[in-house]
Motif scaffolding. Structure first.
Motif, PDB file in Angstrom:
ATOM      1  N   GLY A 170      56.354 -68.686  -1.247  1.00  0.00           N
ATOM      2  CA  GLY A 170      55.460 -69.471  -2.081  1.00  0.00           C
ATOM      3  C   GLY A 170      55.745 -69.274  -3.556  1.00  0.00           C
ATOM      4  O   GLY A 170      55.669 -68.163  -4.073  1.00  0.00           O
ATOM      5  N   GLU A 223      48.377 -62.744   0.602  1.00  0.00           N
ATOM      6  CA  GLU A 223      47.295 -62.637   1.587  1.00  0.00           C
ATOM      7  C   GLU A 223      47.447 -63.654   2.711  1.00  0.00           C
ATOM      8  O   GLU A 223      46.895 -63.458   3.802  1.00  0.00           O
ATOM      9  CB  GLU A 223      45.944 -62.823   0.888  1.00  0.00           C
ATOM     10  N   MET A 224      48.185 -64.723   2.474  1.00  0.00           N
ATOM     11  CA  MET A 224      48.449 -65.717   3.523  1.00  0.00           C
ATOM     12  C   MET A 224      49.696 -65.367   4.336  1.00  0.00           C
ATOM     13  O   MET A 224      50.180 -66.174   5.120  1.00  0.00           O
ATOM     14  CB  MET A 224      48.580 -67.111   2.905  1.00  0.00           C
ATOM     15  N   VAL A 264      54.706 -69.567  -7.331  1.00  0.00           N
ATOM     16  CA  VAL A 264      53.467 -69.633  -8.103  1.00  0.00           C
ATOM     17  C   VAL A 264      53.757 -69.265  -9.555  1.00  0.00           C
ATOM     18  O   VAL A 264      54.855 -68.843  -9.901  1.00  0.00           O
ATOM     19  CB  VAL A 264      52.399 -68.692  -7.514  1.00  0.00           C
ATOM     20  N   VAL A 294      45.522 -76.461  -3.909  1.00  0.00           N
ATOM     21  CA  VAL A 294      44.627 -76.742  -2.774  1.00  0.00           C
ATOM     22  C   VAL A 294      45.414 -77.122  -1.522  1.00  0.00           C
ATOM     23  O   VAL A 294      45.037 -76.734  -0.405  1.00  0.00           O
ATOM     24  CB  VAL A 294      43.605 -77.833  -3.156  1.00  0.00           C
ATOM     25  N   SER A 316      49.814 -72.001  -4.549  1.00  0.00           N
ATOM     26  CA  SER A 316      48.420 -71.586  -4.632  1.00  0.00           C
ATOM     27  C   SER A 316      47.475 -72.754  -4.884  1.00  0.00           C
ATOM     28  O   SER A 316      46.262 -72.559  -5.033  1.00  0.00           O
ATOM     29  CB  SER A 316      48.241 -70.542  -5.734  1.00  0.00           C
ATOM     30  N   ILE A 337      47.239 -64.385  -3.824  1.00  0.00           N
ATOM     31  CA  ILE A 337      46.755 -65.394  -2.877  1.00  0.00           C
ATOM     32  C   ILE A 337      47.818 -65.687  -1.833  1.00  0.00           C
ATOM     33  O   ILE A 337      47.551 -65.744  -0.630  1.00  0.00           O
ATOM     34  CB  ILE A 337      46.358 -66.685  -3.626  1.00  0.00           C
ATOM     35  N   VAL A 338      49.057 -65.860  -2.283  1.00  0.00           N
ATOM     36  CA  VAL A 338      50.151 -66.174  -1.365  1.00  0.00           C
ATOM     37  C   VAL A 338      50.434 -64.996  -0.432  1.00  0.00           C
ATOM     38  O   VAL A 338      50.634 -65.172   0.778  1.00  0.00           O
ATOM     39  CB  VAL A 338      51.421 -66.564  -2.155  1.00  0.00           C
ATOM     40  N   SER A 398      47.821 -65.691  -8.550  1.00  0.00           N
ATOM     41  CA  SER A 398      48.271 -66.592  -7.490  1.00  0.00           C
ATOM     42  C   SER A 398      49.211 -65.891  -6.532  1.00  0.00           C
ATOM     43  O   SER A 398      49.243 -66.189  -5.337  1.00  0.00           O
ATOM     44  CB  SER A 398      48.961 -67.812  -8.104  1.00  0.00           C
ATOM     45  N   ARG A 455      47.271 -73.789  -0.223  1.00  0.00           N
ATOM     46  CA  ARG A 455      46.367 -72.815   0.419  1.00  0.00           C
ATOM     47  C   ARG A 455      45.959 -73.244   1.821  1.00  0.00           C
ATOM     48  O   ARG A 455      45.607 -72.390   2.649  1.00  0.00           O
ATOM     49  CB  ARG A 455      45.113 -72.629  -0.444  1.00  0.00           C
ATOM     50  N   ASN A 456      45.988 -74.510   2.089  1.00  0.00           N
ATOM     51  CA  ASN A 456      45.679 -75.001   3.435  1.00  0.00           C
ATOM     52  C   ASN A 456      46.927 -75.138   4.302  1.00  0.00           C
ATOM     53  O   ASN A 456      46.843 -75.072   5.534  1.00  0.00           O
ATOM     54  CB  ASN A 456      44.972 -76.353   3.350  1.00  0.00           C
TER      55      ASN A 456
END
Length: 284
Positions: A29, A42-43, A31, A11, A9, A39-40, A36, A14-15
């Motif tokens: 991912g 959602e990707m 975390v 920078v 999670s 966030i993972v 967090s 996230r990219n």
């Protein structure tokens, strides 16, 4: 491939993760929190909430996900605490690499730093020795890097990416970041000390290429090492801050680094100079 990203999670994570998913990889991912984890997810990656210091939990993650490759990006820098960051680089990396070996991971790509070299007058290459005789507080950082780099070489195929000072959206150098805050408060003095920068996008691109690189260590920095008495005033102007205090002189360890080795393997920075990258980051 099945690719596990630690520090997922952050920078870079996230990219990076959307690019890995787009390329067809199955991504996990690692975390530290439920926030967090979302966030993972959602990707479109599989999240694992794991404490890097708990070997049993790290082992369980590896047993469940069974990665082919580990992209190791874990840090602890939110509070500027170099001790915590060194601790996770030493103990966290040990647990991750030991777990990876138990499920026969063949490749690891690990994040390191390009400002850990011994003193000198020219930009450091990968053959330059690390600053093993450093005094505290720098010694804590060097010890963490040395331990991390030595540990990841236990994986059969390893790539160590020594990043420059990382800037871009979401970093300390963004308009709402901690460096911007320090510059606005005139807490940063501009000296002759040299820094090599790298934009987040270029650091991520290097990781994508490193999935196929030979084992080794590579400086991931832009083409233009720059003294503080050049970049700090320019940065202050871009964020509308007052001129910084300027002093002559530099420490020998403030020397920057060369990216020639990574360039020979096909990496080419989208932002070859800090000046172009700072403008892109701050003037949009």
């Amino acid at each position: 491939m099945r690719i596990l990203v630690t520090g997922a999670s952050g920078v870079i994570g996230r990219n990076l993760i959307p690019l890995l998913v787009k390329d067809g990889h199955v991504v996990g991912g690692m975390v530290k929190s439920a926030a967090s984890e979302r966030i993972v997810a959602e990707m479109q990656a599989e999240p694992f909430v794991v404490d890097a210091f708990l070997q049993e939990d790290v082992d369980h993650m590896f047993q469940v996900f069974q990665p082919d490759v580990v992209i190791h990006q874990i840090t602890a820098l939110r509070q500027w605490n170099t001790f915590d960051n060194a601790h996770v680089r030493i103990e966290g990396t040990k647990n991750i690499v030991d777990a990876a070996k138990r499920v026969h991971v063949k490749r690891i790509v690990a994040q390191s730093i390009s400002w850990a070299y011994e003193a000198g007058d020219a930009p450091a290459t990968e053959d330059t020795a690390l600053d093993l005789s450093a005094a505290e507080p720098r010694k804590t950082t060097i010890d963490g890097i040395v331990s991390l780099e030595q540990k990841v070489t236990e994986i059969p195929e390893y790539v160590i990416l020594r990043n420059g000072a990382l800037y871009g959206p979401g970093t300390w150098y963004a308009a709402d970041g901690s460096i911007a805050d320090k510059v606005r408060k005139r807490e940063m003095t501009a000296t002759d000390g040299v820094t090599s920068f790298v934009h987040v996008q270029d650091a991520v691109n290097a990781i994508m290429l490193a999935l196929d690189w030979e084992s080794g260590i590579f400086n991931i920095v832009d083409d233009m090492p720059v003294p503080g008495n050049v970049w700090i005033p320019a940065y202050a102007k871009l964020i509308g801050a007052d001129e910084p205090a300027i002093l002559q002189g530099r420490s020998g360890i403030e020397r920057g680094a060369s990216n020639a080795k990574a360039r020979r393997l096909g990496w080419s920075p989208v932002f070859p100079t800090w000046e172009d990258g700072f403008k892109d980051m701050l003037l949009k």
